[in-house]
Design an enzyme around this catalytic site. Structure first.
Site, PDB file in Angstrom:
ATOM      1  N   ASP A 172      19.410  36.266  26.079  1.00  0.00           N
ATOM      2  CA  ASP A 172      20.441  37.029  26.781  1.00  0.00           C
ATOM      3  C   ASP A 172      19.928  38.434  27.065  1.00  0.00           C
ATOM      4  O   ASP A 172      18.789  38.775  26.730  1.00  0.00           O
ATOM      5  CB  ASP A 172      21.732  37.069  25.954  1.00  0.00           C
ATOM      6  N   HIS A 486      15.851  28.514  26.346  1.00  0.00           N
ATOM      7  CA  HIS A 486      17.134  29.168  26.594  1.00  0.00           C
ATOM      8  C   HIS A 486      16.838  30.637  26.875  1.00  0.00           C
ATOM      9  O   HIS A 486      16.811  31.479  25.988  1.00  0.00           O
ATOM     10  CB  HIS A 486      18.045  29.023  25.374  1.00  0.00           C
ATOM     11  N   ASP A 515      13.746  20.125  24.010  1.00  0.00           N
ATOM     12  CA  ASP A 515      13.313  21.136  24.982  1.00  0.00           C
ATOM     13  C   ASP A 515      14.349  21.184  26.101  1.00  0.00           C
ATOM     14  O   ASP A 515      14.121  20.683  27.209  1.00  0.00           O
ATOM     15  CB  ASP A 515      11.927  20.766  25.511  1.00  0.00           C
ATOM     16  N   GLU A 524      16.090  28.674  22.095  1.00  0.00           N
ATOM     17  CA  GLU A 524      16.159  30.066  22.530  1.00  0.00           C
ATOM     18  C   GLU A 524      14.875  30.787  22.140  1.00  0.00           C
ATOM     19  O   GLU A 524      14.092  30.334  21.300  1.00  0.00           O
ATOM     20  CB  GLU A 524      17.369  30.776  21.923  1.00  0.00           C
TER      21      GLU A 524
END
Length: 543
Positions: A172, A486, A515, A524
């Site tokens: 993120d 991710h 994956d 992630e």
């Protein structure tokens, strides 16, 4: 994100010997003078090492096994060709099994991976445009989050001050002080423990810290942002994080225009701020004494605040749905005292550390991450050359470090894939496996023993293909690397291959890693795991 048909073409192009994935090994290669092993989960009795350039058989050996391991439910046979030490390019040929992919033997086999992994931090930079060329792809992100950040949640509704810079934390776009703490702590350790090699590493990054070696230049970019997280009121409090209230969709950071905020403070973030700034003051001083003094001055402000406010202040999420990173602060306060003492020699900090270390019985953890950074404190104390240490405490801590390393060595030896964390699996466990190399290298500094470095090499082997999946866990590097991390950039940039050099989190059991982009708990990427990868590789680079 990426079309399956393109994935098929990608795999066909990079791995000519996918049929031989039954030979599990470090696909990056092997150091000339160190251990060289592979494992095969099917019956075999012998193997040959073949030169790629000549086709000659240069080494032959017998396998050992079988060895059964319950968590992977496999019997495996072991190949050992450590005795062969001639640099070159080779492959393994195993009767009844097939042949491995090609690999290098040499002194510099980990250099490219180390540079690529460290450049991953540059590519994570927030607040400036970043560019990278890798395997024929151009990765680019425009300058992002230039409005960081608003102060609504620290009592100044509608007010904004500078919070630009730093690294995006993970998949993120948020920025978190607690996770920055362990990440910078481990990276500063890499510099301290392997400086002669790392100061020669050229990262091809912008000149944002003139006069600094590239490795420290990148750490300073994050430190510059951490400095902005201390409340401007002089209290010493430090905001826990800087994020929007909810995670964004899978968009590029420069398309993320939601308001972002400094959050309320926490005692763990404040203590980690002290640890970061005290280390920065030490390691940056030779290159910018004025900046180092600034770091030390603000570290003292926050440390004194913590001394005057000994109660635990938890961060409460409230309106925020982004990463919580809630953690008790005992270990963070311990680390703060250790680093401030190591930088200044202050006796009060030393006594603070020794008292807190006694309260946890001088324990050394083999399974550690941002939730508990006490190892950073213990290692700093044990390795510091400063006078004033209690000799019995020092002796006990060093003894515990050695005992801990011995246990890690044994677990690495007993695991068929050299995974030294035993049978423990959880969100982000690959980062912990990589971070165990810190324990091993610190033990080797205290009491040199080849088995500590061999266990650390075993961990690197595991990450780059000597594992159940016979795959690299690092994007862009090694055999059949992750294609769907991710990671918002990789999901939004319309480039088939993901951004390179990043360690993914790993499975929740020995056989359930997937994956898949949507599986943040398996796939992630994050700065704390990445720092551990950089450290693991830094121990074996050669320039």
């Amino acid at each position: 994100m990426k079309k399956p048909v393109l994935l098929v073409f990608f795999l066909m192009s990079i791995i000519p010997n996918l049929f031989a994935q039954n030979i599990h090994l470090n696909s990056l290669g092997f150091l000339t003078d160190d251990s060289k092993t592979a494992v095969i989960p099917q019956s075999c009795t012998s193997f040959k090492l073949v030169s790629v350039s000549t086709g000659d058989i240069v080494f032959e050996g017998e396998t050992t096994g079988p060895n059964y391991q319950k968590d992977v439910d496999q019997e495996v046979w072991r190949l050992d060709f450590s005795a062969f030490q001639k640099p070159g390019r080779y492959y393994l040929k195993v009767p009844g099994v097939g042949k491995s992919g090609e690999f290098e033997i040499g002194a510099d086999v980990f250099n490219f991976a180390a540079k690529t992994s460290m450049r991953g931090f540059y590519l994570w930079r927030c607040g400036m445009a970043v560019d990278g060329e890798f395997a024929g792809n151009h990765y680019h992100q425009d300058a992002c989050h230039l409005n960081d950040a608003y102060e609504d949640y620290i009592g100044k509704k509608g007010s904004k001050r500078d919070g630009t810079g730093g690294w995006h934390d993970a998949g993120d776009h948020g920025k978190y002080v607690v996770n920055a703490g362990i990440s910078l702590g481990v990276l500063f350790y890499a510099w301290e423990h392997f400086q002669p090699q790392l100061e020669k590493m050229e990262l091809d990054i912008p000149e944002t810290a003139p006069g600094f070696p590239d490795f420290l230049k990148e750490l300073k970019w994050e430190t510059d942002w951490i400095l902005k997280m201390q409340y401007p009121d002089g209290s010493g409090r430090v905001s826990h994080k800087l994020t929007r209230t909810n995670f964004s969709d899978f968009i590029m950071a420069h398309d993320d225009d939601a308001k972002r905020y400094f959050t309320d403070w926490s005692s763990a973030a404040t203590a980690d701020f002290v640890g970061i700034m005290a280390m920065a003051a030490r390691y940056f001083k030779p290159y910018d004494a004025a900046y180092a003094k600034k770091c030390l001055d603000v570290a003292w402000v926050s440390y004194r605040f913590l001394q005057e406010n000994p109660e635990y202040k938890r961060f409460e999420q409230g309106d925020f749905k982004t990463g919580g990173y809630q953690t008790k602060d005992d270990d963070d306060r311990l680390w703060a005292a250790a680093e401030l003492w190591a930088t200044t020699g202050d006796e009060d900090c030393l006594r603070d550390y020794e008292k807190r270390a006694a309260e946890i019985d001088y324990e050394i953890l083999e399974n550690w991450d941002w939730q508990n950074v006490s190892n950073l404190a213990m290692f700093t104390y044990a390795l510091s050359s400063r006078d004033g240490k209690n000799s019995e405490i020092e002796k006990t801590i060093k003894k515990n470090i050695i005992a801990n390393a011995e246990a890690i060595v044994e677990k690495g030896k007993s695991d068929v894939y050299s995974r030294a964390l035993g049978g423990r699996y959880y969100w982000g466990c690959n980062g912990t496996v990589a971070r165990q190399t810190v324990n091993l290298q610190v033990a080797n500094l205290i009491q040199p023993n080849p088995k500590y470095k061999q266990a650390a090499i075993g961990i690197v082997d595991h990450i780059f293909g000597k594992n159940y999946y016979s795959r690299s866990y690092v994007t862009g590097l090694g055999i059949n690397p992750p294609m769907f991390p991710h990671d918002r950039r990789s999901g939004a940039d319309k480039i088939e291959a993901p951004w390179p050099g990043y360690l993914v989190g790993g499975g929740h059991s020995a056989t359930d890693w997937v994956d898949k982009e949507e599986s943040y708990s398996h796939n992630e990427i994050a700065i704390n795991w990445q720092a551990a990868l950089v450290y693991a590789l830094a121990g074996f680079v050669s320039y």
